[in-house]
Enzyme design. Structure first.
Site, PDB file in Angstrom:
ATOM      1  N   GLU A  31       0.874  -1.164   0.000  1.00 24.80           N
ATOM      2  CA  GLU A  31       0.000   0.000   0.000  1.00 24.80           C
ATOM      3  C   GLU A  31       0.920   1.225   0.000  1.00 24.80           C
ATOM      4  O   GLU A  31       1.840   1.301   0.824  1.00 24.80           O
ATOM      5  CB  GLU A  31      -0.890   0.012   1.252  1.00 24.80           C
ATOM      6  CG  GLU A  31      -1.824   1.205   1.219  1.00 24.80           C
ATOM      7  CD  GLU A  31      -2.763   1.324   2.404  1.00 24.80           C
ATOM      8  OE1 GLU A  31      -2.764   0.449   3.282  1.00 24.80           O
ATOM      9  OE2 GLU A  31      -3.493   2.341   2.440  1.00 24.80           O
TER      10      GLU A  31
ATOM     11  N   ARG B 159       6.043 -13.029   9.239  1.00 24.96           N
ATOM     12  CA  ARG B 159       6.711 -11.748   9.003  1.00 24.96           C
ATOM     13  C   ARG B 159       8.137 -11.798   9.528  1.00 24.96           C
ATOM     14  O   ARG B 159       8.463 -12.588  10.402  1.00 24.96           O
ATOM     15  CB  ARG B 159       5.986 -10.627   9.763  1.00 24.96           C
ATOM     16  CG  ARG B 159       4.661 -10.248   9.219  1.00 24.96           C
ATOM     17  CD  ARG B 159       3.991  -9.262  10.161  1.00 24.96           C
ATOM     18  NE  ARG B 159       4.399  -7.884   9.909  1.00 24.96           N
ATOM     19  CZ  ARG B 159       3.760  -7.084   9.070  1.00 24.96           C
ATOM     20  NH1 ARG B 159       2.714  -7.513   8.403  1.00 24.96           N
ATOM     21  NH2 ARG B 159       4.158  -5.841   8.897  1.00 24.96           N
TER      22      ARG B 159
ATOM     23  N   LYS C 268       5.255   0.042   9.589  1.00 27.88           N
ATOM     24  CA  LYS C 268       5.192   1.377   8.990  1.00 27.88           C
ATOM     25  C   LYS C 268       4.635   2.404   9.966  1.00 27.88           C
ATOM     26  O   LYS C 268       5.125   3.506  10.062  1.00 27.88           O
ATOM     27  CB  LYS C 268       4.280   1.332   7.756  1.00 27.88           C
ATOM     28  CG  LYS C 268       5.028   1.117   6.462  1.00 27.88           C
ATOM     29  CD  LYS C 268       4.110   1.392   5.292  1.00 27.88           C
ATOM     30  CE  LYS C 268       3.798   0.103   4.563  1.00 27.88           C
ATOM     31  NZ  LYS C 268       2.696   0.164   3.640  1.00 27.88           N
TER      32      LYS C 268
END
Ligand code: ATP
Ligand code: MG
Length: 564
Positions: free
Chosen positions: A35, A260, A270
């Site tokens: 994104e 992850r 982020k």
């Protein structure tokens, strides 16, 4: 050499099996779907490497697709940065794709769902929707708008699209099961009104599709075969599959989740990185202390070292925290091979060589790499006045200090043996400079009479060296896990993560340094020219270059040099 220990991780096994069974006609198409709401970090590199490596390995292709369905958070600068970062990492993606390019088709799919009575316009407020959704232990309740007719839904959805409603008045929801144990299946919202300009479609739309609806359909439209994502999407997979099962799509990609990446002494999120930047704990997104790929690039990390790190840590379903030391050792392994050697003095101590003729300068050949002949040599200059490291002198040295002390002899790298004759101090008793003599018969560093001199130290010629500021970086956080015991990670910042040394002296050849070219400053570590002067007000002067320490040498240098 890049290691290939990924051989046989579970995703690769699945893909191999699929190819064997001629699933998807034996094709492999993957994607990396960021994104564009921030900059990429090293965690993203894991996903990038995995997706591109799987495609490359099986003659497939990997798309870079921006998941840009939330216009309020997304920016063109992020899009630009992400593209160049993926290229920098060494991957080719052809033309970047955008979920926003599918807005028309996604809208048509939503209409198709409504027509199949699998979606309805709901007029509950956000608070009500939350309340009706239930909890992990309590089933949800049907919305009173759930049984609207197809015709009414179609007309309301058209009105939503035409901008006739305000934000939050109505949403389009999938009609699945309010009692599902999986909350994601309790009639999730698939479209909402958002009166916001989109970086790419401008004001064309005032309804935007939600992530879960956008993602699976974008995958299907692109003919993705294996949709690889991190574990937090595991609970979303039933919705991914449900959506594709209802609609006539070109294919039904298989979503596969993996753990992850987490690394100790840093954070990979982020949102949290954003806080560090916004609250000025660091100086921007590309601060060399951050695990953002832009920050790492500025610090001197090479794409090869990052790819190698991602290969070594592998891919699994189990969450773990990886040691920062492993990342640094991947970097050192790469830089040790590639980085040209130079000399620089961080904390200079002046030496006058009293028996060296005044006004004379001579050139000496220095190797650019101790083992690699093909990296060549360069000329360095020597004169009566030089600088050495303050730490390389002790007034009362212990026996095993193989560097300078009163009466002691030491080798200057690539130059001569010198002996310390006198120590000059300032009024407060601090050592100001040393008076030494050199042995003219030892040019190149060896004594013809065979006398042994153990220590070799680095130096620069005071007459032509350049001034520089050097920035030393330490871990960003004090604790291995910055959020230990539910602490606010800000409390855990390492106050000593940045040390600036302002009056360093570097050999002249470094005046031609380019950002991202990493050098080994002999005995000190790896350094590269900073690409920015964003805090130039703190710099000594505008013309003073700034060098970042990329990473230290493997061992403490004292230990390293004792062994020689
Ligand atoms: P963050 O939580 O840091 O904001 P994100 O998941 O929201 O990251 P996206 O832009 O949505 O960021 O991520 C793009 C892709 O990168 C996703 O497929 C996501 O699974 C993957 N990804 C993000 N962080 C990591 C990580 N730490 N390790 C592995 N993959 C990751
Ligand atoms: Mg995400």
């Amino acid at each position: 050499m890049e290691s290939d220990v990924t051989k046989g991780h579970f995703i690769e096994s699945i893909i191999k099996e699929d190819i064997k069974n001629n699933k998807n006609s034996g094709k492999v198409v993957t994607r990396f779907p960021p994104e564009p709401n921030g900059y990429l970090h090293i965690g993203h590199a894991k996903s990038i490497c995995l997706n591109f490596n799987m495609a490359n390995k099986f003659n497939g292709k990997c798309n870079l697709r921006f998941d840009d369905s939330n216009p309020t958070k997304e920016k063109q600068t992020y899009i630009d940065s992400i593209k160049s970062t993926v290229n920098w990492l060494g991957f080719e993606f052809g033309t970047a794709l955008f979920a926003s390019d599918y807005f028309d088709r996604l809208h048509d799919f939503a209409v198709e769902l409504i027509k199949k009575d699998k979606a309805y316009v709901c007029s509950l407020t956000a608070d009500n929707i939350r309340e009706y959704r239930g909890t992990l232990t309590q089933p949800g309740k049907d919305s009173p708008y759930r049984e609207r007719s197809v015709a009414e839904n179609l007309s309301l959805f058209t009105q939503m699209k035409n901008g006739e409603f305000g934000e939050g008045e109505h949403t389009l929801r999938a009609k699945i099961d309010m009692k599902s144990p999986n909350i994601n299946l309790r009639d999730p919202i698939i479209y909402r009104v958002k009166k916001a300009s989109h970086p790419r479609t401008g004001l064309q739309w005032c309804i935007y599709p939600m992530y879960d609806f956008t993602h699976c359909l974008s995958d299907a439209l692109e003919g993705i075969t294996h949709s690889l994502c991190s574990l937090e999407f595991e609970d979303h997979r039933p919705l991914y599959d449900w959506t594709l099962d209802q609609l006539e799509t070109p294919c039904h990609p298989q979503q596969i989740e993996f753990a992850r990446m987490n690394i100790n002494y840093t954070i990979l999120s982020k949102r949290k990185l954003q806080r560090l930047v916004e609250e000025n704990h660091v100086q921007g997104w590309d601060d060399p202390r951050l695990p953002t790929l832009e920050g790492m690039k500025r610090r001197g990390y090479t794409p090869e070292s990052i790819r190698n790190f991602c290969n070594i840590i592998g891919v699994s379903k189990k969450e773990s925290r990886i040691d920062m030391g492993l990342l640094e050792s991947c970097l050192r392994d790469d830089l040790n091979e590639k980085a040209p050697r130079v000399m620089g003095v961080l904390r200079p101590l002046k030496i006058i060589i009293e028996n060296y003729p005044e006004g004379r300068t001579e050139e000496l050949a220095a190797k650019n790499h101790p083992q690699k002949k093909n990296m060549g040599t360069r000329n360095i200059t020597f004169s009566r006045k030089i600088y050495v490291e303050q730490d390389d002198f002790m007034e009362n040295p212990p026996r095993k200090f193989f560097r300078l002390g009163p009466g002691r002899e030491v080798r200057l790298r690539y130059a001569y043996l010198i002996t310390c004759k006198d120590v000059i101090k300032d009024e407060s008793g601090n050592v100001k400079e040393l008076i030494c003599t050199y042995d003219p018969a030892t040019r190149g560093g060896n004594a013809p009479d065979g006398r042994k001199v153990k220590g070799t130290i680095h130096w620069v010629n005071a007459n032509d060296c350049i001034d520089a500021e050097v920035r030393l970086y330490d871990r960003l956080f004090k604790d291995e896990n910055p959020e230990q015991d539910k602490q606010d990670f800000i409390e855990n910042l390492n106050p000593k993560s940045l040390e600036k040394i302002e009056s360093c002296k570097l050999e002249k050849s470094l005046s031609n340094a380019e950002p991202e070219n990493v050098y080994q400053f002999e005995r000190l570590g790896y350094f590269c020219l900073d690409s920015k002067d964003r805090d130039s007000k703190n710099q000594v002067s505008k013309d003073t270059p700034v060098f970042n320490r990329t990473v230290t040498m493997r061992d403490a240098w004292a230990k390293l040099y004792k062994k020689r």
